[in-house]
Design a protein around this motif. Structure first.
Motif, short mmCIF file in Angstrom:
data_model
loop_
_atom_site.label_atom_id
_atom_site.label_comp_id
_atom_site.label_asym_id
_atom_site.label_seq_id
_atom_site.Cartn_x
_atom_site.Cartn_y
_atom_site.Cartn_z
N GLY A 41 0.82 -1.22 0.00
CA GLY A 41 0.00 0.00 0.00
C GLY A 41 0.85 1.26 0.00
O GLY A 41 2.00 1.26 0.43
N THR A 42 0.25 2.36 -0.47
CA THR A 42 0.97 3.64 -0.54
C THR A 42 0.27 4.67 0.35
O THR A 42 -0.93 4.91 0.19
N LEU A 43 1.02 5.25 1.28
CA LEU A 43 0.52 6.35 2.09
C LEU A 43 1.27 7.61 1.69
O LEU A 43 2.50 7.64 1.77
N ILE A 44 0.53 8.62 1.21
CA ILE A 44 1.18 9.87 0.81
C ILE A 44 0.76 10.96 1.80
O ILE A 44 -0.44 11.23 1.95
N THR A 45 1.71 11.51 2.51
CA THR A 45 1.41 12.61 3.44
C THR A 45 1.62 13.95 2.72
O THR A 45 2.12 13.98 1.59
N LYS A 46 1.24 15.03 3.37
CA LYS A 46 1.24 16.38 2.77
C LYS A 46 0.47 16.35 1.45
O LYS A 46 0.84 16.99 0.47
N ALA A 47 -0.59 15.52 1.44
CA ALA A 47 -1.39 15.34 0.22
C ALA A 47 -2.77 15.93 0.47
O ALA A 47 -3.69 15.22 0.90
N ASP A 48 -2.89 17.23 0.24
CA ASP A 48 -4.14 17.94 0.52
C ASP A 48 -5.09 17.79 -0.67
O ASP A 48 -4.84 18.36 -1.74
N VAL A 49 -6.16 17.03 -0.48
CA VAL A 49 -7.11 16.81 -1.57
C VAL A 49 -7.92 18.10 -1.79
O VAL A 49 -8.66 18.54 -0.93
N CYS A 50 -7.73 18.72 -2.96
CA CYS A 50 -8.37 20.02 -3.24
C CYS A 50 -9.51 19.90 -4.23
O CYS A 50 -10.42 20.72 -4.21
N ALA A 51 -9.43 18.94 -5.15
CA ALA A 51 -10.50 18.81 -6.15
C ALA A 51 -10.71 17.34 -6.47
O ALA A 51 -9.75 16.55 -6.45
N ILE A 52 -11.97 16.99 -6.72
CA ILE A 52 -12.30 15.59 -7.04
C ILE A 52 -13.29 15.60 -8.21
O ILE A 52 -14.27 16.34 -8.18
N SER A 53 -12.98 14.81 -9.23
CA SER A 53 -13.92 14.73 -10.35
C SER A 53 -14.03 13.27 -10.80
O SER A 53 -13.25 12.41 -10.37
N LYS A 54 -15.00 13.01 -11.64
CA LYS A 54 -15.20 11.63 -12.11
C LYS A 54 -15.39 11.64 -13.62
O LYS A 54 -16.21 12.41 -14.13
N THR A 55 -14.59 10.84 -14.33
CA THR A 55 -14.73 10.73 -15.78
C THR A 55 -14.79 9.26 -16.15
O THR A 55 -13.93 8.48 -15.73
N ASP A 56 -15.80 8.90 -16.94
CA ASP A 56 -15.97 7.52 -17.39
C ASP A 56 -15.86 6.52 -16.23
O ASP A 56 -15.18 5.49 -16.34
N GLY A 57 -16.48 6.86 -15.10
CA GLY A 57 -16.52 5.93 -13.97
C GLY A 57 -15.25 5.89 -13.14
O GLY A 57 -15.14 5.07 -12.22
N THR A 58 -14.27 6.73 -13.45
CA THR A 58 -13.02 6.73 -12.67
C THR A 58 -12.87 8.07 -11.94
O THR A 58 -13.08 9.13 -12.55
N TRP A 59 -12.51 7.98 -10.66
CA TRP A 59 -12.30 9.20 -9.88
C TRP A 59 -10.92 9.81 -10.17
O TRP A 59 -9.93 9.06 -10.27
N GLN A 60 -10.87 11.15 -10.29
CA GLN A 60 -9.58 11.86 -10.37
C GLN A 60 -9.51 12.82 -9.18
O GLN A 60 -10.44 13.61 -8.97
N VAL A 61 -8.42 12.71 -8.44
CA VAL A 61 -8.25 13.55 -7.26
C VAL A 61 -7.03 14.43 -7.49
O VAL A 61 -5.96 13.94 -7.86
N THR A 62 -7.21 15.74 -7.27
CA THR A 62 -6.08 16.67 -7.46
C THR A 62 -5.66 17.22 -6.11
O THR A 62 -6.48 17.68 -5.32
N LEU A 63 -4.36 17.15 -5.87
CA LEU A 63 -3.81 17.64 -4.59
C LEU A 63 -3.41 19.10 -4.71
O LEU A 63 -3.28 19.65 -5.81
N GLY A 64 -3.18 19.72 -3.55
CA GLY A 64 -2.77 21.13 -3.51
C GLY A 64 -1.50 21.40 -4.29
O GLY A 64 -1.29 22.49 -4.82
N ASN A 65 -0.62 20.38 -4.40
CA ASN A 65 0.65 20.58 -5.12
C ASN A 65 0.51 20.27 -6.62
O ASN A 65 1.50 20.21 -7.34
N GLY A 66 -0.74 20.03 -7.05
CA GLY A 66 -0.98 19.81 -8.48
C GLY A 66 -0.95 18.35 -8.91
O GLY A 66 -1.39 18.01 -10.00
#
Ligand SMILES: Cc1cc2nc3c(=O)[nH]c(=O)nc-3n(C[C@H](O)[C@H](O)[C@H](O)COP(=O)(O)OP(=O)(O)OC[C@H]3O[C@@H](n4cnc5c(N)ncnc54)[C@H](O)[C@@H]3O)c2cc1C
Length: 381
Positions: free
Chosen positions: A164-189
């Protein structure tokens, strides 16, 4: 962009327990945690107590369902016991005796070890207590302290060793869904994608839902304060059980030769990096000095944490009714540590399509009790 079967938002005890069980079930999992320390919020600020008689019914069942994991965690999880004996003494003021009897009867029926105490017997155990204000007391001898750090980091280490992967300093700023898949954008882009989102963001779960275009369920974070107090040199509190008043206005517990004291406050607030208020610290000290003979000249360090509740006080562990790829793992209130093993296993099992784990079904745990569509959440009552 990296893709995982499951993206978990929040690396507190809820997110990491689910992450461990999901990775164990063979899923690829990425946990996104805004802080650089995953236990920075509620998980790192608790009173670290385990009691199978504390909290609403579903919580008591989830606590019982967690016991075996606490006692026999997986190999290599931790090198020392997660639970150590503590005990809880509940004190009843005049007029509250019947309520205490009810708790005793129910606790005993559920197999808990409860010993009734007269005020004199209580004073033998806690010599500083002011028995003028106490009509009766009950000692739950099975209640335990939880080593929260060992539990949380046990989940993290084993999760990572399962890939498993744990990413810290990962501020979730935007969430979208395309073709049934989630895309999450962090504060660092950076962006991450996943088939399923698990919303384990503690006090921020409604904020995450809004970002994902999912209807919020109405979480209320409530501030709770804790203050450390030095004891006089002639008071040895080693081995004292936690003492809690039945009216939930005070509890105190020995901690490395000092007392951790809380006014058991439940002040609704916004999700934020909550700090203790001067007034709550003063109330804490005043209540301790009324309940005991301890003189506090100067309080020690203090902190506050958020306990997050849904309208009916029960947690939610379920897919969102309108989006079967958005899973809520939220509203653990003041019980998220003592229920974490069972809550994590339950969530992973539902997400993987396995239904309720058999040992939980035997305890009477139902999907309805943890659903996001129960009437109390829909109507807000
Ligand atoms: C004073 C106090 C005493 C307590 N005592 C007990 C006790 O004795 N026993 C017990 O079982 N429980 C107790 N609790 C309750 C327990 O601490 C909580 O139920 C539990 O920690 C909740 O865990 P969590 O993982 O849901 O929340 P958290 O630990 O708050 O984790 C949520 C995480 O989500 C992250 N996050 C939020 N938004 C984002 C975003 N946009 N992007 C990325 N990450 C994000 C946060 O940074 C946070 O780390 C107590 C709580 C308090 C405050």
């Amino acid at each position: 962009m990296t893709h995982s079967d499951i993206l978990i938002i929040g690396g507190g005890i809820a997110g990491m327990s689910a992450a461990f069980f999901l990775a164990k079930a063979g899923k690829s999992v990425t946990v996104l945690e805004r802080e650089d320390q995953p236990g920075y919020h509620s998980t790192g600020r608790s009173a670290a107590l385990y009691s199978e008689t504390y909290g609403p019914k579903i919580i008591r069942k989830m606590s019982t369902a967690s016991r075996d994991f606490f006692i026999t965690p997986p190999d290599g999880f931790t090198d020392h016991p997660i639970l150590t004996p503590r005990g809880i003494i509940m004190t009843a003021a005049p007029g509250e005796e019947a309520k205490l009897d009810e708790i005793l009867t129910e606790g005993r029926a559920n197999g808990a070890n409860f010993v009734s105490l007269t005020p004199a017997e209580l004073k033998e155990i806690i010599p500083v207590i002011n028995t003028d204000l106490i009509a009766s007391a009950a000692h739950e001898t099975d209640a335990m302290d939880i080593d929260v750090h060992a539990l949380h980091w046990g989940f993290i280490r084993q999760f990572k060793s399962l890939g498993g992967t744990l990413i810290t300093k990962a501020d979730v700023c935007a969430i979208s869904k395309t073709d049934g898949t989630w895309q999450v954008t962090l504060g660092n882009g950076q962006t991450h994608s996943g088939d399923i989102i698990v919303n384990a963001a503690g006090a921020w779960v409604d904020d995450i839902a809004t970002k994902a275009g999912v209807k919020p369920l109405g979480i209320t974070p409530k501030r709770r304060t804790a203050v450390m107090v030095d004891l006089p040199s002639d008071v040895n509190a080693h081995g004292w059980p936690l003492v809690a008043s039945l009216d939930e206005s005070l509890y105190f517990k020995e901690d490395a030769g000092r007392l951790l004291v809380s006014p058991a406050d439940t002040t609704p607030t916004e999700p934020h990096d909550v700090q203790p208020e001067e007034l709550d610290i003063a109330i804490t000290i005043d209540r301790l000095m009324t309940a005991t003979s301890i003189e506090v000249r100067r309080p020690g360090e203090s902190w506050a944490g958020l306990r997050s509740f849904f309208a009916d006080g029960d947690p939610v562990s379920a897919f969102d009714p309108a989006d079967g790829s958005f899973y809520w793992l939220a509203g653990q209130g003041g019980y998220g540590i003592q229920t974490a093993p069972a809550m994590g296993e339950y969530a992973a099992s539902l997400i993987c399509g396995g239904g309720i784990p058999v040992h939980m079904e035997k305890l009477g745990i139902t999907e309805d009790a943890l659903s996001a569509t129960r009437p109390s959440l829909v109507t807000g009552k």
